[in-house]
Design an enzyme around this catalytic site. Structure first.
Site, PDB file in Angstrom:
ATOM      1  N   SER A  28       0.828  -1.217   0.000  1.00 58.01           N
ATOM      2  CA  SER A  28       0.000   0.000   0.000  1.00 58.01           C
ATOM      3  C   SER A  28       0.863   1.269   0.000  1.00 58.01           C
ATOM      4  CB  SER A  28      -0.984   0.006   1.179  1.00 58.01           C
ATOM      5  OG  SER A  28      -0.327   0.200   2.395  1.00 58.01           O
ATOM      6  N   ASN A  81      13.213   4.862   4.188  1.00 59.95           N
ATOM      7  CA  ASN A  81      12.383   3.787   4.745  1.00 59.95           C
ATOM      8  C   ASN A  81      11.210   4.406   5.490  1.00 59.95           C
ATOM      9  OD1 ASN A  81      11.665   1.114   5.565  1.00 59.95           O
ATOM     10  ND2 ASN A  81      12.557   1.511   7.573  1.00 59.95           N
ATOM     11  N   HIS A 103       8.622   3.529   8.664  1.00 58.10           N
ATOM     12  CA  HIS A 103       8.520   2.614   9.815  1.00 58.10           C
ATOM     13  C   HIS A 103       7.288   2.985  10.631  1.00 58.10           C
ATOM     14  CE1 HIS A 103       9.898  -0.217  12.786  1.00 58.10           C
ATOM     15  NE2 HIS A 103       9.596   0.674  13.718  1.00 58.10           N
TER      16      HIS A 103
HETATM   17  C1  GAR Z   1       3.824  -0.680   6.749  1.00 55.19           C
HETATM   18  O1  GAR Z   1       3.077  -0.452   7.919  1.00 55.19           O
HETATM   19  C2  GAR Z   1       5.275  -0.303   6.975  1.00 55.19           C
HETATM   20  O2  GAR Z   1       5.437   0.835   7.781  1.00 55.19           O
HETATM   21  C3  GAR Z   1       5.789  -1.531   7.666  1.00 55.19           C
HETATM   22  O3  GAR Z   1       5.198  -2.603   6.983  1.00 55.19           O
HETATM   23  C4  GAR Z   1       3.928  -2.179   6.468  1.00 55.19           C
HETATM   24  C5  GAR Z   1       3.899  -2.478   4.989  1.00 55.19           C
HETATM   25  O4  GAR Z   1       2.623  -2.217   4.462  1.00 55.19           O
HETATM   26  N1  GAR Z   1       7.218  -1.593   7.628  1.00 55.19           N
HETATM   27  C6  GAR Z   1       7.955  -2.088   8.611  1.00 55.19           C
HETATM   28  O5  GAR Z   1       7.479  -2.541   9.637  1.00 55.19           O
HETATM   29  C7  GAR Z   1       9.441  -2.035   8.361  1.00 55.19           C
HETATM   30  N2  GAR Z   1      10.167  -2.400   9.543  1.00 55.19           N
HETATM   31  P1  GAR Z   1       2.428  -2.012   2.902  1.00 55.19           P
HETATM   32  O6  GAR Z   1       3.073  -3.238   2.240  1.00 55.19           O
HETATM   33  O7  GAR Z   1       0.946  -1.993   2.719  1.00 55.19           O
HETATM   34  O8  GAR Z   1       3.111  -0.748   2.499  1.00 55.19           O
END
Ligand code: GAR
Length: 205
Positions: A13, A107, A109
């Site tokens: 997303s 990145n 987070h």
């Molecule tokens: C998001 O919440 C991102 O911040 C997190 O994974 C999710 C990915 O969602 N990332 C981490 O935790 C990195 N350490 P998405 O695939 O829908 O973007």
């Protein structure tokens, strides 16, 4: 013009939010490709639907982590990539990767760093009992979620929250600030000064 690769592992997303911002706001970003470390990841399907070249780069093909990092950096460089956005890329990239793109890896987070780095940040926040959490866009350095912070957005944490409800509230903010941070980078408006990232005034010329 930045030559960007978005790296993602899952649902994608944030990747979609970045792609839409690049297109809708006409950012000075040439989106070269999306790369996933997972075959069959939803992000690859979404990238295809959005007509972005999508590749899998599988860790299983490399006996050691450093070899994967090196090969991925070389692959991206060969395609002309100079900037990388990690968008839910759930692998720690080592120093040889980080050094290949100095000050050019971002990145997102899902916590207010330096609180709750690493995996399951939203679960960590709920278990700790914080009343406010949020998300952070930062430059990637060689540590774990430890690079200079570009932008953060806070959300409340309610007593009734589950990991899912908090994650969803944070995710909405992620989709706001990640494109903004990319826009600032693309417009050369970020200056790293030690641990601090200074946001420069817009050049009106
Ligand atoms: C998001 O919440 C991102 O911040 C997190 O994974 C999710 C990915 O969602 N990332 C981490 O935790 C990195 N350490 P998405 O695939 O829908 O973007």
């Amino acid at each position: 013009m930045l030559n960007l690769a978005i790296l993602a592992s899952g649902r994608g997303s944030n990747m979609v939010a970045l792609i839409e911002a690049i297109r809708d706001r006409n950012l000075p970003v040439n989106l070269v490709m999306v790369v996933s470390d997972q075959s069959n990841a939803l992000c690859l399907q979404k990238a295809n639907e959005l007509n972005v070249p999508a590749y899998t780069f599988l860790p299983e093909h490399y006996p050691q982590r450093t070899q994967y990092d090196q090969a991925l950096a070389e692959f991206l460089k060969a395609k002309g990539v100079d900037t990388v956005c990690l968008a839910g890329f759930m692998r720690l990239l080592g120093s040889n990767f980080v050094k290949a793109f100095p000050e050019r890896i971002l990145n997102i987070h899902p916590s207010l760093l330096p609180a709750f780095p690493g995996l399951h940040a939203q679960k960590q926040a709920i278990e700790y009992g914080v009343k406010i959490s949020g998300c952070t866009v930062h430059f990637v350095d060689e540590g774990l979620d430890s690079g200079p912070i570009i932008m953060q957005k806070a959300v409340p944490v309610y007593d009734s929250d589950t990991v899912d409800s908090l994650s969803e509230r944070i995710l909405q903010k992620e989709h706001e600030i990640y494109p903004l941070a990319l826009e600032l980078l693309a417009k050369n408006r970020l200056k790293i000064d030690g641990r601090k990232v200074v946001i420069l005034e817009e050049n009106k010329d």
